[in-house]
Design a protein around this motif. Structure first.
Motif, PDB file in Angstrom:
ATOM      1  N   UNK A   1      25.007   7.337   4.499  1.00 38.91           N
ATOM      2  CA  UNK A   1      23.673   7.893   4.372  1.00 38.91           C
ATOM      3  C   UNK A   1      22.671   6.931   5.016  1.00 38.91           C
ATOM      4  N   UNK A   2      21.750   7.454   5.786  1.00 35.91           N
ATOM      5  CA  UNK A   2      20.732   6.643   6.442  1.00 35.91           C
ATOM      6  C   UNK A   2      19.493   6.599   5.548  1.00 35.91           C
ATOM      7  N   UNK A   3      19.058   5.398   5.242  1.00 33.79           N
ATOM      8  CA  UNK A   3      17.868   5.227   4.397  1.00 33.79           C
ATOM      9  C   UNK A   3      16.620   5.567   5.205  1.00 33.79           C
ATOM     10  N   UNK A   4      15.620   6.169   4.560  1.00 33.40           N
ATOM     11  CA  UNK A   4      14.363   6.452   5.251  1.00 33.40           C
ATOM     12  C   UNK A   4      13.607   5.151   5.518  1.00 33.40           C
ATOM     13  N   UNK A   5      12.625   5.210   6.424  1.00 34.45           N
ATOM     14  CA  UNK A   5      11.790   4.031   6.681  1.00 34.45           C
ATOM     15  C   UNK A   5      11.062   3.669   5.393  1.00 34.45           C
ATOM     16  N   UNK A   6      11.154   2.446   5.011  1.00 28.79           N
ATOM     17  CA  UNK A   6      10.529   1.962   3.785  1.00 28.79           C
ATOM     18  C   UNK A   6       9.512   0.891   4.155  1.00 28.79           C
ATOM     19  N   UNK A   7       8.324   0.971   3.535  1.00 23.05           N
ATOM     20  CA  UNK A   7       7.306  -0.042   3.772  1.00 23.05           C
ATOM     21  C   UNK A   7       7.243  -0.994   2.585  1.00 23.05           C
ATOM     22  N   UNK A   8       7.414  -2.260   2.892  1.00 20.97           N
ATOM     23  CA  UNK A   8       7.324  -3.312   1.886  1.00 20.97           C
ATOM     24  C   UNK A   8       6.087  -4.127   2.225  1.00 20.97           C
ATOM     25  N   UNK A   9       5.153  -4.218   1.294  1.00 23.78           N
ATOM     26  CA  UNK A   9       3.939  -4.999   1.513  1.00 23.78           C
ATOM     27  C   UNK A   9       3.916  -6.172   0.548  1.00 23.78           C
ATOM     28  N   UNK A  10       3.614  -7.323   1.091  1.00 21.53           N
ATOM     29  CA  UNK A  10       3.445  -8.524   0.292  1.00 21.53           C
ATOM     30  C   UNK A  10       1.951  -8.838   0.320  1.00 21.53           C
ATOM     31  N   UNK A  11       1.302  -8.670  -0.833  1.00 23.53           N
ATOM     32  CA  UNK A  11      -0.135  -8.951  -0.941  1.00 23.53           C
ATOM     33  C   UNK A  11      -0.308 -10.352  -1.490  1.00 23.53           C
ATOM     34  N   UNK A  12      -1.127 -11.149  -0.806  1.00 20.73           N
ATOM     35  CA  UNK A  12      -1.334 -12.508  -1.265  1.00 20.73           C
ATOM     36  C   UNK A  12      -2.545 -13.129  -0.608  1.00 20.73           C
ATOM     37  N   UNK A  13      -2.629 -14.441  -0.723  1.00 20.44           N
ATOM     38  CA  UNK A  13      -3.750 -15.193  -0.153  1.00 20.44           C
ATOM     39  C   UNK A  13      -3.266 -16.578   0.233  1.00 20.44           C
ATOM     40  N   UNK A  14      -4.048 -17.232   1.085  1.00 17.55           N
ATOM     41  CA  UNK A  14      -3.703 -18.596   1.500  1.00 17.55           C
ATOM     42  C   UNK A  14      -3.753 -19.557   0.322  1.00 17.55           C
ATOM     43  N   UNK A  15      -4.689 -19.318  -0.590  1.00 18.80           N
ATOM     44  CA  UNK A  15      -4.826 -20.159  -1.781  1.00 18.80           C
ATOM     45  C   UNK A  15      -3.826 -19.666  -2.821  1.00 18.80           C
ATOM     46  N   UNK A  16      -3.053 -20.569  -3.376  1.00 16.54           N
ATOM     47  CA  UNK A  16      -2.055 -20.189  -4.376  1.00 16.54           C
ATOM     48  C   UNK A  16      -2.744 -19.746  -5.656  1.00 16.54           C
ATOM     49  N   UNK A  17      -2.262 -18.664  -6.218  1.00 19.62           N
ATOM     50  CA  UNK A  17      -2.765 -18.107  -7.476  1.00 19.62           C
ATOM     51  C   UNK A  17      -2.784 -19.212  -8.540  1.00 19.62           C
ATOM     52  N   UNK A  18      -3.873 -19.284  -9.298  1.00 17.91           N
ATOM     53  CA  UNK A  18      -4.048 -20.348 -10.298  1.00 17.91           C
ATOM     54  C   UNK A  18      -2.899 -20.413 -11.305  1.00 17.91           C
ATOM     55  N   UNK A  19      -2.331 -19.279 -11.643  1.00 16.87           N
ATOM     56  CA  UNK A  19      -1.229 -19.245 -12.603  1.00 16.87           C
ATOM     57  C   UNK A  19       0.121 -19.488 -11.944  1.00 16.87           C
TER      58      UNK A  19
END
Length: 110
Positions: A1-19
């Protein structure tokens, strides 16, 4: 079975999250995840994108989600697959793999 095109988004920032002080940066997580997915699911089509929450692209959906990450004080990086949040702060590979398998992806080991 051929998988459909999947979009993976990584949301972040240059500054590391305080936690997330002792965790990898958002960009490091993006690069690590891209490599891990290519090994786990070779020759299977997915599109992975890094989105800076403070400077998102013109895409309205990405702008809105970036704003949500900021307003809701989500731990970043936030991993989103086709609109579903699968990880925050320190995403777990198993959660990402499980979500991709819902789209028909199969492991190189099977």
């Amino acid at each position: 079975m051929v998988a459909p095109q999947v979009e993976i988004c990584i949301y972040g920032a240059d500054v590391i999250c305080a936690s997330c002080v002792n965790l990898p940066s958002s960009k490091d997580t993006y690069e690590w995840l891209e490599a891990a997915l290519a090994r786990k699911f070779p020759n299977q089509s997915f599109h992975i994108t890094y989105v800076d929450i403070y400077n998102p692209p013109e895409d309205e959906n990405k702008q809105q989600f970036s704003q949500r990450v900021i307003e809701e004080e989500m731990f970043y990086p936030v991993v989103v697959i086709n609109g579903t949040v699968v990880g925050e702060g320190n995403p777990k590979l198993k959660s990402v793999y499980n979500e991709l398998e819902k789209y028909g992806f199969s492991s190189a080991n099977t």
